[in-house]
Design a protein around this motif. Structure first.
Motif, PDB file in Angstrom:
ATOM      1  N   GLY A 186      -5.179  -0.821   4.228  1.00 53.55           N
ATOM      2  CA  GLY A 186      -3.876  -1.374   3.861  1.00 53.55           C
ATOM      3  C   GLY A 186      -3.009  -1.497   5.085  1.00 53.55           C
ATOM      4  N   SER A 212       2.988  -3.669   4.877  1.00 53.63           N
ATOM      5  CA  SER A 212       3.733  -4.217   3.750  1.00 53.63           C
ATOM      6  C   SER A 212       3.802  -3.239   2.585  1.00 53.63           C
ATOM      7  CB  SER A 212       3.068  -5.509   3.270  1.00 53.63           C
ATOM      8  OG  SER A 212       1.761  -5.239   2.764  1.00 53.63           O
ATOM      9  N   GLY A 213       3.118  -2.085   2.726  1.00 49.77           N
ATOM     10  CA  GLY A 213       3.139  -1.101   1.652  1.00 49.77           C
ATOM     11  C   GLY A 213       2.049  -1.299   0.632  1.00 49.77           C
ATOM     12  N   THR A 214       1.133  -2.200   0.902  1.00 51.78           N
ATOM     13  CA  THR A 214       0.041  -2.470  -0.035  1.00 51.78           C
ATOM     14  C   THR A 214      -1.211  -1.737   0.403  1.00 51.78           C
ATOM     15  OG1 THR A 214       0.947  -4.657  -0.489  1.00 51.78           O
ATOM     16  CG2 THR A 214      -1.341  -4.264  -1.121  1.00 51.78           C
ATOM     17  N   LEU A 215      -1.788  -0.971  -0.495  1.00 52.61           N
ATOM     18  CA  LEU A 215      -3.035  -0.272  -0.215  1.00 52.61           C
ATOM     19  C   LEU A 215      -4.207  -1.130  -0.658  1.00 52.61           C
ATOM     20  CD1 LEU A 215      -2.162   3.337  -1.474  1.00 52.61           C
ATOM     21  CD2 LEU A 215      -1.857   2.369   0.816  1.00 52.61           C
ATOM     22  N   SER A 216      -5.346  -0.965  -0.003  1.00 47.95           N
ATOM     23  CA  SER A 216      -6.534  -1.704  -0.409  1.00 47.95           C
ATOM     24  C   SER A 216      -6.987  -1.220  -1.791  1.00 47.95           C
ATOM     25  CB  SER A 216      -7.660  -1.495   0.608  1.00 47.95           C
ATOM     26  OG  SER A 216      -8.101  -0.144   0.591  1.00 47.95           O
ATOM     27  N   THR A 217      -7.670  -2.117  -2.504  1.00 44.29           N
ATOM     28  CA  THR A 217      -8.141  -1.773  -3.851  1.00 44.29           C
ATOM     29  C   THR A 217      -9.078  -0.587  -3.830  1.00 44.29           C
ATOM     30  OG1 THR A 217      -7.949  -4.094  -4.522  1.00 44.29           O
ATOM     31  CG2 THR A 217      -9.342  -2.653  -5.879  1.00 44.29           C
ATOM     32  N   GLU A 220      -2.137  -6.477   6.694  1.00 43.92           N
ATOM     33  CA  GLU A 220      -2.808  -5.613   5.739  1.00 43.92           C
ATOM     34  C   GLU A 220      -4.263  -5.348   6.107  1.00 43.92           C
ATOM     35  OE1 GLU A 220      -2.315  -7.025   1.794  1.00 43.92           O
ATOM     36  OE2 GLU A 220      -0.137  -7.130   1.938  1.00 43.92           O
ATOM     37  N   ILE A 268      -7.130   2.661  -3.367  1.00 47.63           N
ATOM     38  CA  ILE A 268      -6.410   3.047  -4.592  1.00 47.63           C
ATOM     39  C   ILE A 268      -7.356   3.729  -5.576  1.00 47.63           C
ATOM     40  CG2 ILE A 268      -5.212   2.157  -6.633  1.00 47.63           C
ATOM     41  CD1 ILE A 268      -4.016  -0.014  -4.824  1.00 47.63           C
ATOM     42  N   GLY A 280      -2.944   2.580   5.718  1.00 49.92           N
ATOM     43  CA  GLY A 280      -3.051   2.881   4.292  1.00 49.92           C
ATOM     44  C   GLY A 280      -3.246   4.364   4.050  1.00 49.92           C
ATOM     45  N   GLN A 295       0.122   6.125   4.438  1.00 48.30           N
ATOM     46  CA  GLN A 295       0.954   5.872   3.263  1.00 48.30           C
ATOM     47  C   GLN A 295       0.472   6.703   2.071  1.00 48.30           C
ATOM     48  OE1 GLN A 295       1.557   1.756   2.407  1.00 48.30           O
ATOM     49  NE2 GLN A 295       2.276   2.144   0.315  1.00 48.30           N
TER      50      GLN A 295
END
Length: 619
Positions: free
Chosen positions: A192, A195-200, A383, A203, A389, A392
């Motif tokens: 990730g 942008s604050g988005t973690l990889s699937t 990302e 998660i 990631g 975070q």
């Protein structure tokens, strides 16, 4: 019915006397019967041979018990349990004892007849061989025959002691090497970014970690640790899996004395607990990125002045290849992380090991090498960051803060208020009910070895990184290609819990001594066997011949009696001729009417039979 057997028109019979007279022809033959005393001539091969076999069987039982002690069922020959072998051996010994005692009693009884004795004494000695009651009330007549016969009743003690000498318990067999197929990525995948988005995949890995915490269903991770035995039981496999992780280079905790009651002013706030993570990017002076972890916690006393200790520590989490200790339960198909061979064998130790500053990892884990991850602040803006990631996720699931504020109320009294965020409340172990006292005591997040506490930080980070390295979620596309094309072979050690045999040596030697006593009790009946001139038994015809019964005259062995008189037809019933007429006994069949349940009809048959015989005589 007797008259039916005696035809009045039949030829006149030549009647034989049923008295004690001996046929002269038989007497001439009997003088030739051999009587050859002597040690080797009359050596009781069968009897003493059977006693020897019983001794060998007893020694065999001792060998079985000594050999099986501590032996695993899987290592025992043919998997026939020792108790089964003991039962077979004991049965053989009992049969041999029966043969030996039977032969010995016969020798002792016939030796008794070589000396002047009475019929009562001979009957009593014979009764000893068949009746426990006779032995119990023998009194002064107790002899070697009674002793040998009593031995047959005592043989059950040997069997009981030998069976109780063996038992079983469940233990682990010696380990064997094993190779398992699986996958682990030694490099860091994309997790990730800025942008604050973690990889699937990250998660899903975090969800799996949060729900199961170090115990995972094996699934498709590692294969080859189940159905390893013929009976369907499974191995426990222990292996070391190299995969992406961190070296924890932590400074020694700095301890500072504090007294919030004196230093805090009204309305001011102090930090009691803190866990935080931050990525430190590569720069001109450093070619790799790493994660910085700050840890601080307070141990305050529950007094109004609020004295205590503040401990602070900083750790550098450098990307590396870590050797993860993995245990796989083949039966449950479950993976347990952090249990190495030492922890498995000495299972009374804590399940999760503690952080060791000297090896910069948990005990049982190893740092195999570094995996430099080069990221800059600009890299983290997209990302595809490999550490972003993870940082975070750590701040979301592992970080926390606790702040205490001192307040003066309207009565100018001091009270303390605490605000906790993140995971801080999980480490709080003691808080006084009265808010006017502080008394806030936090566990050390690096060494939470209390059995009712959560795993420490290093342990939890290792669990997360193991799932990332092995693609526990099965959602990382890069790892999927590697799994399909390059399955790794991991060398490990396999253990299996199995039935082991244990020997109670007290019972074993007790059974051995009991058998020796039985052998010694049987041997006396063989004394003087060389005085006899032929093999002897207690067969009824042999004894009858010795007592000069007219129908089995001779006095030889049973074989000789049968050879001479074997075709003689005899019957038990009412004798109707000779000096024994009117008595119940055994005689030639033609001079006997069968004993009938009805006394009246029996008398009628006797009268008819006598009348028939007299009629034949007068013709």
């Amino acid at each position: 019915m007797g008259s039916d057997l005696k035809d009045p028109e039949a030829t006149v019979y030549e009647l034989h006397s049923l008295s004690s007279e001996i046929d002269p022809n038989d007497a001439k033959q009997d003088v030739n019967i051999e009587w050859t005393p002597g040690f080797w001539a009359q050596f009781p091969k069968i009897g003493l041979g059977a006693l020897l076999v019983a001794l060998i069987a007893c020694v065999g039982e001792v060998i079985i018990l000594v050999t099986s002690d501590g032996k695993s069922q899987s290592k025992w020959p043919h998997r026939v349990a020792p108790n089964v072998l003991l039962s077979i051996s004991n049965s053989v010994a009992n049969i041999c004892f029966s043969i030996a005692i039977g032969n010995g009693v016969a020798i002792a009884w016939w030796r008794q007849t070589l000396k002047p004795t009475t019929i009562e004494q001979l009957q009593r000695s014979w009764a000893f061989s068949t009746s426990l009651k006779q032995i119990a009330f023998a009194g002064k007549y107790f002899n070697v025959i009674a002793l040998a016969a009593l031995t047959t009743k005592l043989l059950i003690i040997d069997a009981v002691l030998m069976q109780k000498a063996t038992s079983t318990y469940l233990d682990t067999d010696p380990p064997v090497p094993i190779a398992l197929k699986g996958f682990a990525n030694a490099t860091f995948p994309r997790t990730g970014g800025g942008s604050g988005t973690l990889s699937t995949s990250l998660i899903l890995d975090l969800q799996m970690w949060y729900q199961r915490g170090g115990f995972y269903y094996n699934g498709d991770w590692f294969s080859g640790c189940n159905s390893t035995k013929d009976d369907g039981s499974d191995y426990t496999c222990i292996l070391n899996v190299p995969g992406a992780g961190f070296e924890f280079d932590c400074s020694e905790a700095v301890s500072n004395k504090i007294d919030y009651g004196k230093t805090l002013k009204s309305g001011s706030t102090a930090n009691l607990f803190h866990i935080g993570f931050e990525e430190v990017y590569a720069n001109a002076n450093q070619s790799y990125s790493y994660i910085n972890m700050d840890v601080s916690f307070t141990r305050a006393d529950n007094t109004a002045s609020c004295p205590g200790t503040l401990l602070q520590q900083t750790c550098k989490l450098r990307p590396a290849t870590i050797g993860y200790p993995v245990t796989i339960d083949g039966g449950a198909n479950q993976i347990m992380l952090g249990i190495d061979e030492h922890a498995y064998i000495f299972y009374d130790e804590p399940i999760f090991t503690s952080y060791n500053r000297s090896i910069k990892q948990q005990d049982g884990y190893t740092v195999l090498g570094y995996q430099d991850v080069h990221e800059t602040n600009n890299t983290n803006a997209v990302e595809d960051s490999r550490l972003g990631g993870i940082v975070q996720a750590m701040n979301q699931f592992l970080a926390g803060d606790a702040n205490m504020t001192r307040i003066l109320d309207k009565h100018n009294s001091t009270k303390y208020e605490i605000q906790q965020t993140g995971m801080a409340q999980l480490y709080l172990t003691e808080a006084m009910a009265d808010e006017r006292d502080c008394g806030y005591w936090y566990l050390d997040p690096m060494f939470t070895d209390s059995p009712d506490s959560i795993p420490d930080l290093v342990n939890q980070i290792n669990q997360i990184m193991f799932l990332i390295a092995t693609d526990g979620s099965l959602e990382d596309p890069d790892d999927q290609d590697k799994k399909n094309n390059m399955p790794d072979a991991f060398n490990g050690t396999a253990y299996i819990d199995n039935v082991h045999y244990a020997t109670n040596y007290a019972y074993m030697w007790g059974g051995f001594v009991s058998t020796m006593v039985c052998i010694l009790c049987v041997l006396p009946v063989y004394w003087g066997f060389w005085q006899l001139g032929r093999p002897v038994t207690l067969g009824p015809f042999e004894i009858a011949a010795a007592f000069r019964s007219p129908m089995v005259t001779g006095g030889g062995t049973v074989e000789e009696v049968i050879k001479k008189r074997g075709d003689q037809k005899v019957q038990f019933g009412h004798i109707v001729s000779g000096d024994a007429a009117g008595q119940l006994g055994i005689a030639e069949a033609q001079y006997v009417t069968r004993a009938h349940p009805s006394i009246g009809s029996a008398r009628q048959e006797i009268d008819e039979a006598v009348a028939g015989i007299l009629h034949t005589r007068t013709r």
